[in-house]
Design a protein around this motif. Structure first.
Motif, PDB file in Angstrom:
ATOM      1  N   GLU A  25       0.841  -1.191   0.000  1.00  0.00           N
ATOM      2  CA  GLU A  25       0.000   0.000   0.000  1.00  0.00           C
ATOM      3  C   GLU A  25       0.877   1.243   0.000  1.00  0.00           C
ATOM      4  O   GLU A  25       1.821   1.366   0.760  1.00  0.00           O
ATOM      5  CB  GLU A  25      -0.884  -0.025   1.249  1.00  0.00           C
ATOM      6  CG  GLU A  25      -1.957   1.019   1.265  1.00  0.00           C
ATOM      7  CD  GLU A  25      -2.858   0.850   2.479  1.00  0.00           C
ATOM      8  OE1 GLU A  25      -2.491   1.391   3.545  1.00  0.00           O
ATOM      9  OE2 GLU A  25      -3.881   0.168   2.390  1.00  0.00           O
ATOM     10  N   ARG A  42      -6.728   8.213   1.258  1.00  0.00           N
ATOM     11  CA  ARG A  42      -6.803   6.940   1.952  1.00  0.00           C
ATOM     12  C   ARG A  42      -7.184   7.189   3.409  1.00  0.00           C
ATOM     13  O   ARG A  42      -6.678   8.122   4.040  1.00  0.00           O
ATOM     14  CB  ARG A  42      -5.463   6.216   1.848  1.00  0.00           C
ATOM     15  CG  ARG A  42      -5.540   4.742   2.096  1.00  0.00           C
ATOM     16  CD  ARG A  42      -4.259   4.037   1.653  1.00  0.00           C
ATOM     17  NE  ARG A  42      -4.390   3.525   0.299  1.00  0.00           N
ATOM     18  CZ  ARG A  42      -3.586   3.825  -0.699  1.00  0.00           C
ATOM     19  NH1 ARG A  42      -2.595   4.678  -0.512  1.00  0.00           N
ATOM     20  NH2 ARG A  42      -3.764   3.297  -1.891  1.00  0.00           N
ATOM     21  N   GLU A 198     -10.476   3.688   0.707  1.00  0.00           N
ATOM     22  CA  GLU A 198      -9.878   4.539  -0.318  1.00  0.00           C
ATOM     23  C   GLU A 198     -10.951   5.327  -1.045  1.00  0.00           C
ATOM     24  O   GLU A 198     -11.991   4.783  -1.420  1.00  0.00           O
ATOM     25  CB  GLU A 198      -9.096   3.689  -1.330  1.00  0.00           C
ATOM     26  CG  GLU A 198      -7.894   2.999  -0.737  1.00  0.00           C
ATOM     27  CD  GLU A 198      -7.133   2.154  -1.747  1.00  0.00           C
ATOM     28  OE1 GLU A 198      -6.028   1.676  -1.405  1.00  0.00           O
ATOM     29  OE2 GLU A 198      -7.631   1.979  -2.879  1.00  0.00           O
TER      30      GLU A 198
END
Length: 356
Positions: A25, A42, A198
């Motif tokens: 990520e 995010r 997200e």
């Protein structure tokens, strides 16, 4: 109705196919809020992101310590829209194919250098029309016809779990998808602590216009092993339809879910109501669900007055479009398949305190 159910898949035992996010990520907000396409922001369960949380009226039921969100494709109003898109693609191809055949035939009669170029261009255009116009139509129809009535997300505050319920055969070719037999939903559980969210943005170009489509996607990872910064990617799935989301509403929706799971927040924000789960039984009722042309005109006028005015201003275009959408909505509800949840999910969340 059969009482057979599928077993709930435990956290880490299921890896979804076709994941978009592959590998580690990236840092939060790597592309920023002005990103044209990709991850705009995010979110994590512990960090507040908005002072004005909202559920966008997407909650279908409230349980003693859990909430159920309407599936991204299960909203009553949005049913039938894939049939409308399929009809639009079919009409467009039916309109342009005769012209292509005529141009190709005329070029054959000439057979010079320019004619060969024209013939090649027509062949390429025909392939593009087939690939992006006709080929997607069966999939679009399948999304609306004989589809499950609901594939919800359930946020279980008591057990700190998120349950995703889905059709176990949705990624496989089915010989008989045209059936109304009850559908056994597969359930998979994810630990809330392993969930991040997200805000994704996608650019869609239509002619000379460009539209940014916003979505809220939950990303589930496994518990990290020793010396791993984060666990392997397990799954990612949308929260509600992107048609309900915008630049500012994505963080507000996530904040509501975050507060409910982390801070004992309310199941329903003040002033909001449960998702309307009343299914239309007639074509006339479906017209009222998707447009002001049906029996719900006064509700449309009260809740969406500006849109109602625009709809009637563009009557020569909007009337046939919404009529076709209403017909698709009615067909979708007539062929809708009842769903059966895993027994373990029912046992954990109990009976609903409020239901649509």
């Amino acid at each position: 109705m059969s009482t057979k159910t599928l077993n709930l898949i435990k956290h880490g035992d299921y890896i979804a196919s076709g994941l978009e996010s592959v590998g580690p990520e990236e840092p939060a907000e790597v592309q920023g809020k002005d990103a044209l396409s990709g991850v705009a922001r995010r979110f994590t369960p512990r960090a507040p992101c908005s002072d004005d949380p909202t559920a966008l009226n997407t909650i279908r039921a409230v349980y003693p310590n859990a909430i159920e969100l309407m599936g991204a494709t299960s909203t009553t109003q949005l049913r039938g829209i894939m049939i409308l898109v399929a009809l639009g693609l079919l009409g467009f191809c039916a309109f342009i194919f005769p012209f292509g055949i005529q141009i190709f035939w005329e070029a054959i009669q000439i057979l010079d250098g320019q004619a060969l170029f024209t013939m090649l261009s027509v062949v390429i255009a025909a392939w593009v029309a087939w690939r992006f116009g006709l080929a997607p139509i069966p999939g679009l129809l399948r999304a609306d016809l004989f589809a499950p009535d609901n594939q919800p997300l359930i946020f279980d505050r008591k057990h700190q779990r998120v349950y995703r319920l889905f059709d176990p055969n949705q990624d496989q070719a089915k010989d008989r998808w045209w059936t109304r037999k009850p559908l056994l939903l597969q359930g998979v559980e994810y630990h809330w602590s392993c969930i991040t969210a997200e805000h994704r943005v996608q650019i869609i170009t239509r002619g000379n216009s460009v539209t940014r489509v916003h979505g809220l996607v939950l990303v589930a990872r496994d518990f990290p092993k020793k010396n791993e910064p984060q666990g392997r990617l397990l799954d990612e799935f949308p929260v509600t339809s992107s048609m309900l989301l915008g630049e500012t509403t994505v963080p507000r929706l996530w904040e509501h879910l975050r507060r409910y799971m982390e801070d004992n927040g309310p199941a329903l924000p003040e002033g909001e109501v449960l998702q309307n789960d009343e299914r239309p039984k007639t074509l006339w009722q479906s017209l009222g669900v998707v447009s002001p042309f049906g029996p719900q005109f006064l509700r449309w006028w009260r809740d969406s007055r500006l849109m109602t005015i625009f709809v009637f201003i563009g009557l020569p275009i909007t009337l046939p479009v919404f009529t076709l959408w209403g017909m698709g909505n009615w067909l979708s509800h007539q062929t809708m398949r009842p769903t059966i949840w895993p027994k373990e999910v029912h046992e954990r969340i109990g009976q609903p305190l409020q239901a649509a």
